[in-house]
Scaffold this active site. Structure first.
Site, PDB file in Angstrom:
ATOM      1  CG  HIS A   1      24.161  17.608   2.774  1.00  0.00           C
ATOM      2  ND1 HIS A   1      23.677  17.703   1.485  1.00  0.00           N
ATOM      3  CD2 HIS A   1      24.194  16.284   3.064  1.00  0.00           C
ATOM      4  CE1 HIS A   1      23.429  16.486   1.017  1.00  0.00           C
ATOM      5  NE2 HIS A   1      23.725  15.607   1.965  1.00  0.00           N
ATOM      6  CG  ASN A   2      22.899  20.894  -0.828  1.00  0.00           C
ATOM      7  OD1 ASN A   2      22.655  19.967  -0.067  1.00  0.00           O
ATOM      8  ND2 ASN A   2      21.984  21.394  -1.631  1.00  0.00           N
TER       9      ASN A   2
ATOM     10  CG  ASN B   1      -0.634  21.777  -5.033  1.00  0.00           C
ATOM     11  OD1 ASN B   1       0.520  21.751  -4.644  1.00  0.00           O
ATOM     12  ND2 ASN B   1      -0.982  22.048  -6.283  1.00  0.00           N
TER      13      ASN B   1
ATOM     14  CE  LYS C   1      19.736  19.151   1.694  1.00  0.00           C
ATOM     15  NZ  LYS C   1      19.843  19.778   0.423  1.00  0.00           N
TER      16      LYS C   1
ATOM     17  CD  GLU D   1      24.462  17.285  -3.277  1.00  0.00           C
ATOM     18  OE1 GLU D   1      23.791  16.965  -2.281  1.00  0.00           O
ATOM     19  OE2 GLU D   1      23.969  17.906  -4.236  1.00  0.00           O
TER      20      GLU D   1
ATOM     21  CG  MET E   1      11.545  17.431  -3.324  1.00  0.00           C
ATOM     22  SD  MET E   1      12.471  15.916  -2.991  1.00  0.00           S
ATOM     23  CE  MET E   1      13.221  16.316  -1.415  1.00  0.00           C
TER      24      MET E   1
ATOM     25  CB  SER F   1      19.787  15.620   2.208  1.00  0.00           C
ATOM     26  OG  SER F   1      20.617  15.110   1.177  1.00  0.00           O
TER      27      SER F   1
HETATM   28  C1  6PG Z   1      19.922  16.777  -1.541  1.00  0.00           C
HETATM   29  C2  6PG Z   1      20.460  17.615  -2.693  1.00  0.00           C
HETATM   30  C3  6PG Z   1      19.428  18.541  -3.226  1.00  0.00           C
HETATM   31  C4  6PG Z   1      19.943  19.476  -4.326  1.00  0.00           C
HETATM   32  C5  6PG Z   1      20.451  18.804  -5.542  1.00  0.00           C
HETATM   33  C6  6PG Z   1      20.731  19.733  -6.708  1.00  0.00           C
HETATM   34  O1  6PG Z   1      20.547  16.852  -0.505  1.00  0.00           O
HETATM   35  O2  6PG Z   1      18.934  16.066  -1.722  1.00  0.00           O
HETATM   36  O3  6PG Z   1      21.521  18.377  -2.240  1.00  0.00           O
HETATM   37  O4  6PG Z   1      18.962  19.318  -2.159  1.00  0.00           O
HETATM   38  O5  6PG Z   1      18.903  20.287  -4.687  1.00  0.00           O
HETATM   39  O6  6PG Z   1      21.583  18.094  -5.251  1.00  0.00           O
HETATM   40  O7  6PG Z   1      21.546  20.783  -6.329  1.00  0.00           O
HETATM   41  P1  6PG Z   1      22.282  21.643  -7.454  1.00  0.00           P
HETATM   42  O8  6PG Z   1      21.264  21.905  -8.525  1.00  0.00           O
HETATM   43  O9  6PG Z   1      22.754  22.879  -6.823  1.00  0.00           O
HETATM   44  O10 6PG Z   1      23.380  20.760  -7.962  1.00  0.00           O
END
Ligand code: 6PG
Length: 466
Positions: free
Chosen positions: A187-188, A33, A184, A191, A14, A130
């Protein structure tokens, strides 16, 4: 010295993707890093973009070279390593500098870290990012919190790299301290609910009706051209038409049916409950992932408990509408959680703005979010998304289908935890008088807890037959 506008520490997937995105958008950056070997490798990979990037072997050297006020984005685990990093970095920074945590942090930690840095006249920004690796590289959706000072430094960079919806950058300064990471997290949570609802509908077609993945994929592709259009609908269609290189089998059929989770969905449920909210669709999705991981028990259950019957698969239109209803209700619960948190933590979150920055770049981007952002501009009884006129109209069309799909699944014994949680919530929220008078009566009967009467103010007790 470096004339970089921003520095990135942590060149994992990322961090590298965000750095390349910035360089490509013409932002001069500095990078470093933990293991310094990664720096030249990254500069090599950057190719022509490397002219925009100053690489440093150590964090100390990078901080030394940057002009004040510095803005340093950390892409390292938001748990212990971030706290260790704070111990390390505080003495190296000067008043006015900003530390950004762009990971999926627990917003409580973000609040604590913001307070800690402010004691040193330093700024802490919690930034939810995200869109996965591709989003970070080409245009993520970003949920930023922190001070106005930090936002002033970060805004031009964030707007340059963000996904755009109709030319509008999908990034916003949402509030102070933990607001960005809270949003966020929700959001998850949404998701999780959306992914599980899709999986449930897939499961009905695959295991209830025995349809081939390709056939189901074609349906999802078709739905993605309509109101269900979204990143998750789109990738579901693609997943279902993918073939395993090793076996030639549909890819989906060779994957173990045990879902992983890193915790943000679970946090959403926990925080919702602490706020006195019930995000039941998200809870159902988290629960379904947990059940999915109990493979041995499920295998035993499959032989010891009566199996499912034959599913009378609902129509294509019903399945599509049921998913739509679940998506609306899942989002409505997520927005309720954010609304309550905003009041509790005094964040003044703007729900319409959140919907706007979720329209592109993020994992839950969808046509629905465009409608949700419009809904927040109009009349919204009880500040409840499900009661906004546009959502009401869509639910009026879609809920009968949701009812038929849940009914068919329940009748034949196929699990649809998110679809049924969505329906139960919908049905509860349209009952002006529900059954909780019985709960109150029972509480008073066994514990003298008291209840409110319809015809008199104050607390009362019942005259119970014992
Ligand atoms: C995003 C995602 C991300 C998340 C993955 C895996 O918005 O890009 O939400 O942040 O880390 O979707 O999440 P899980 O391992 O909890 O399914």
């Amino acid at each position: 010295m470096s004339d970089a506008k921003i520095a990135i520490y942590g060149l994992g997937t990322m961090g590298s993707a965000l750095a390349l995105n910035m360089a490509e958008k013409g932002v001069k950056i500095a990078v470093s890093n933990r293991s310094s070997d990664a720096v030249p490798t990254f500069l090599d990979e950057a190719g022509e973009l490397a002219v925009q990037i100053d690489g440093f072997d150590t964090l100390e050297a990078m901080i030394d070279a940057l002009p004040s006020p510095r803005t340093i984005l950390f892409m390292i685990p938001s748990t212990g390593p971030m706290d260790d990093m704070m111990d390390h970095v505080i003495p190296l920074l000067s008043p006015g500098d900003t530390v950004i945590d762009a990971g999926n942090a627990d917003f409580h930690a973000t609040r604590a870290r913001s307070a800690r840095l402010s004691e040193h006249d330093l700024h802490f920004v919690g930034m939810g990012v995200s869109g996965g690796e591709e989003g970070a590289r080409t245009g993520p959706s970003m949920m930023v919190s922190g001070t106005a000072h930090s936002w002033e430094q970060l805004q031009p960079v964030a707007e340059a790299i963000a996904a755009k919806f109709d030319g509008v950058p999908c990034v916003a300064h949402l509030g102070p301290d933990g607001a960005g990471h809270f949003v966020k997290m929700v959001h998850n949570g949404i998701e999780y609910a959306d992914m599980q609802a899709i999986s449930e509908v897939y499961g009905l077609m695959r295991y209830g009706a025995g349809e081939a993945p390709e056939t189901i994929g074609a349906r999802f592709a078709c739905w993605n051209a309509g109101p269900l259009k979204s990143f998750l609908t789109e990738i579901t269609a693609k997943i279902l038409t993918s073939t395993d290189d090793h076996t030639g089998q549909p890819m989906i059929d060779v994957i173990v049916d045990s879902a992983g989770q890193k915790g943000t969905g679970r946090w959403t449920v926990i925080e919702a409950l602490k706020l006195g909210q019930s995000a039941s669709t998200i809870e159902a999705a988290v629960g379904a992932r947990i059940w999915s991981s109990q493979r041995d028990r499920r295998a035993a259950g499959a032989t010891l408990l009566d199996g499912p019957g034959l599913l009378d698969l609902p129509s294509d239109e019903d399945l599509e509408a049921a998913l739509m209803a679940a998506r609306i209700l899942g989002h409505a619960q997520g927005f309720d959680v954010m609304q309550t948190a905003s009041e509790d933590y005094d964040w003044a979150l703007d729900m319409g703005q959140i919907a706007r920055i979720w329209r592109a770049g993020c994992i839950i981007r969808s046509a629905l979010l465009d409608d949700i952002s419009e809904a927040y501009e109009g009349d919204m009884p009880e500040r409840s998304l499900m009661l906004a006129p546009a959502m009401r109209a869509r639910l009026a069309d879609a809920v009968p289908a949701l009812r038929r799909v849940v009914g068919a699944a329940v009748a034949s014994g196929y699990p649809v935890p998110v679809l049924s949680a969505a329906l139960a919530w919908h049905d509860s929220m349209r009952q002006a008088r529900g059954s909780a008078s019985m709960i109150q009566a029972q509480r008073d009967f066994f514990g003298h807890h008291g209840f409110a009467r319809l015809d008199d103010a104050g607390q009362h007790h019942g005259s119970w037959t014992r």
